[in-house]
Design a protein around this motif. Structure first.
Motif, short mmCIF file in Angstrom:
data_model
loop_
_atom_site.label_atom_id
_atom_site.label_comp_id
_atom_site.label_asym_id
_atom_site.label_seq_id
_atom_site.Cartn_x
_atom_site.Cartn_y
_atom_site.Cartn_z
N LEU A 37 -51.93 1.61 -17.02
CA LEU A 37 -51.06 0.06 -15.65
C LEU A 37 -50.60 -1.20 -17.09
CD1 LEU A 37 -53.58 0.01 -13.56
CD2 LEU A 37 -51.36 0.62 -12.83
N ALA A 38 -50.91 -1.11 -18.49
CA ALA A 38 -51.05 -1.45 -19.39
C ALA A 38 -50.10 -1.39 -20.43
CB ALA A 38 -51.54 -2.43 -20.26
N LYS A 39 -48.93 0.05 -19.71
CA LYS A 39 -48.16 0.63 -20.81
C LYS A 39 -49.15 1.63 -22.06
CE LYS A 39 -44.94 -0.67 -17.51
NZ LYS A 39 -43.28 -1.18 -17.82
N GLN A 40 -50.52 1.33 -22.81
CA GLN A 40 -51.08 1.82 -23.49
C GLN A 40 -51.10 2.44 -23.73
OE1 GLN A 40 -53.07 -1.76 -23.98
NE2 GLN A 40 -51.97 -3.22 -24.71
N GLU A 41 -51.58 4.12 -22.57
CA GLU A 41 -51.58 5.32 -22.56
C GLU A 41 -51.11 5.90 -23.96
OE1 GLU A 41 -54.19 8.00 -21.58
OE2 GLU A 41 -54.68 5.71 -21.39
N HIS A 42 -52.17 7.04 -24.75
CA HIS A 42 -51.42 7.07 -26.23
C HIS A 42 -50.79 8.76 -25.62
CE1 HIS A 42 -54.30 4.79 -28.55
NE2 HIS A 42 -54.95 5.02 -27.54
N LYS A 43 -49.62 8.67 -26.30
CA LYS A 43 -48.50 10.07 -25.86
C LYS A 43 -49.18 11.07 -26.80
CE LYS A 43 -45.30 7.47 -23.62
NZ LYS A 43 -43.94 7.53 -23.34
N PHE A 44 -48.89 12.30 -26.47
CA PHE A 44 -49.01 13.40 -27.50
C PHE A 44 -47.41 13.63 -27.81
CE2 PHE A 44 -48.61 15.27 -23.46
CZ PHE A 44 -47.97 16.34 -23.00
N ILE A 65 -50.07 23.06 -11.78
CA ILE A 65 -48.53 23.53 -12.40
C ILE A 65 -47.99 21.54 -12.06
CG2 ILE A 65 -45.89 23.84 -11.55
CD1 ILE A 65 -47.54 26.61 -10.46
N SER A 66 -48.53 20.77 -10.93
CA SER A 66 -47.44 19.19 -10.92
C SER A 66 -47.85 18.69 -11.97
CB SER A 66 -47.98 18.88 -9.64
OG SER A 66 -47.58 19.43 -8.54
N ALA A 67 -49.50 18.91 -12.26
CA ALA A 67 -50.00 17.94 -13.88
C ALA A 67 -49.97 17.95 -14.72
CB ALA A 67 -51.69 18.40 -13.22
N LEU A 68 -49.04 19.54 -15.28
CA LEU A 68 -48.28 19.87 -15.85
C LEU A 68 -47.28 19.89 -16.72
CD1 LEU A 68 -49.50 23.84 -16.32
CD2 LEU A 68 -50.55 21.91 -18.19
N ALA A 126 -45.74 17.35 -19.57
CA ALA A 126 -44.89 17.84 -19.87
C ALA A 126 -43.62 16.39 -19.75
CB ALA A 126 -43.98 18.67 -19.45
N VAL A 127 -43.49 16.03 -18.63
CA VAL A 127 -41.92 14.38 -18.46
C VAL A 127 -42.71 13.62 -19.29
CG1 VAL A 127 -41.30 12.91 -17.37
CG2 VAL A 127 -41.50 15.51 -15.74
N THR A 128 -43.71 13.26 -19.46
CA THR A 128 -44.33 11.38 -18.83
C THR A 128 -44.90 11.50 -21.05
OG1 THR A 128 -46.62 11.39 -18.33
CG2 THR A 128 -45.44 10.84 -17.31
N ARG A 129 -45.18 12.70 -20.90
CA ARG A 129 -46.00 13.07 -22.44
C ARG A 129 -47.47 12.74 -22.86
NH1 ARG A 129 -43.17 10.91 -26.72
NH2 ARG A 129 -44.73 12.05 -28.22
N THR A 130 -48.27 12.34 -21.49
CA THR A 130 -49.65 12.02 -21.30
C THR A 130 -50.30 12.75 -20.62
OG1 THR A 130 -47.80 9.20 -21.59
CG2 THR A 130 -50.38 9.03 -20.55
N VAL A 131 -51.84 13.17 -20.94
CA VAL A 131 -52.68 14.18 -20.87
C VAL A 131 -53.04 13.13 -19.15
CG1 VAL A 131 -54.69 14.82 -20.68
CG2 VAL A 131 -53.05 15.09 -23.01
#
Length: 199
Positions: free
Chosen positions: A192-199, A135-138, A142-147
């Motif tokens: 950390l580099a703020k480059q992670e892909h979002k969905f 639940i916490s991971a989901l 949802a908030v960050t849109r990052t898996v």
């Protein structure tokens, strides 16, 4: 006793070393999934490369291999008359499952990231804890849109809960958590580099 510990470790390791994502992708495309998409032999990349249907099959098979190894070593324990404390049993089971999936002998020790296998282990050993972590991971996803952020948050939360609860196999929990985080090191660097892909 030492023979028994080695035996259950090897059985669990060899079963959990089987990687459905690699096998299914090879049969369907003739390619190594580790050379496609994100290059990971796990659930997320299987969904991306193979589609949701086959990706779901990968998830189910990854879950089943953990349960299969668990019931096999329990059966061996009963049939061969071995007795050991549950702390040792669970420690060996956790480590062999995670190491087998992440560093499989069949595929030059390059496997998945251990998320589904880790969740399955928690489901077997601490079913109430897995619900909190999922639940916490989901929520984080949802908030960050990052898996990756959700996955990493759920993994760290599991160890924190285990530490607070004072679980008997805390060393295995720590090592397992470190392995999963190590396998996510590229995602952590991108975050950390703020480059992670979002969905």
């Amino acid at each position: 006793m030492n023979f028994y510990i080695i035996l259950i470790f090897l059985i669990t390791y060899l079963i959990c070393s089987i990687n459905p994502a690699i096998q299914i992708c090879k049969r369907k495309t003739g390619e190594d999934i580790r050379r496609l998409g994100s290059g990971n032999a796990g659930t997320a990349n299987a969904m991306r490369v193979l589609g949701r249907a086959l990706g779901s099959v990968v998830v189910v098979l990854d879950i089943l291999k953990v349960y299969l190894s668990y019931f096999i070593i329990l059966w061996i324990t009963e049939k061969m008359g071995y007795t050991t404390d549950m702390t040792t049993f669970n420690t060996v089971f956790i480590l062999a499952s995670i190491i087998g999936h992440c560093f499989p002998v069949y595929y030059k020790f390059k496997g998945g990231k251990g998320v589904v296998v880790g969740m399955t282990l928690i489901t077997i050993l601490e079913p109430k804890v897995v619900l909190i972590c999922v639940i916490s991971a989901l929520i984080v996803m949802a908030v960050t849109r990052t898996v990756a952020k959700g996955t990493i948050a759920g993994t760290i939360l599991y160890f924190i809960i285990s530490l607070v609860m004072g679980c008997d196999y805390i060393v295995a929990a720590l090592i397992g958590t470190c392995i999963v985080l190590f396998k996510h090191r590229e995602s952590i660097n991108r975050i950390l580099a703020k480059q992670e892909h979002k969905f």
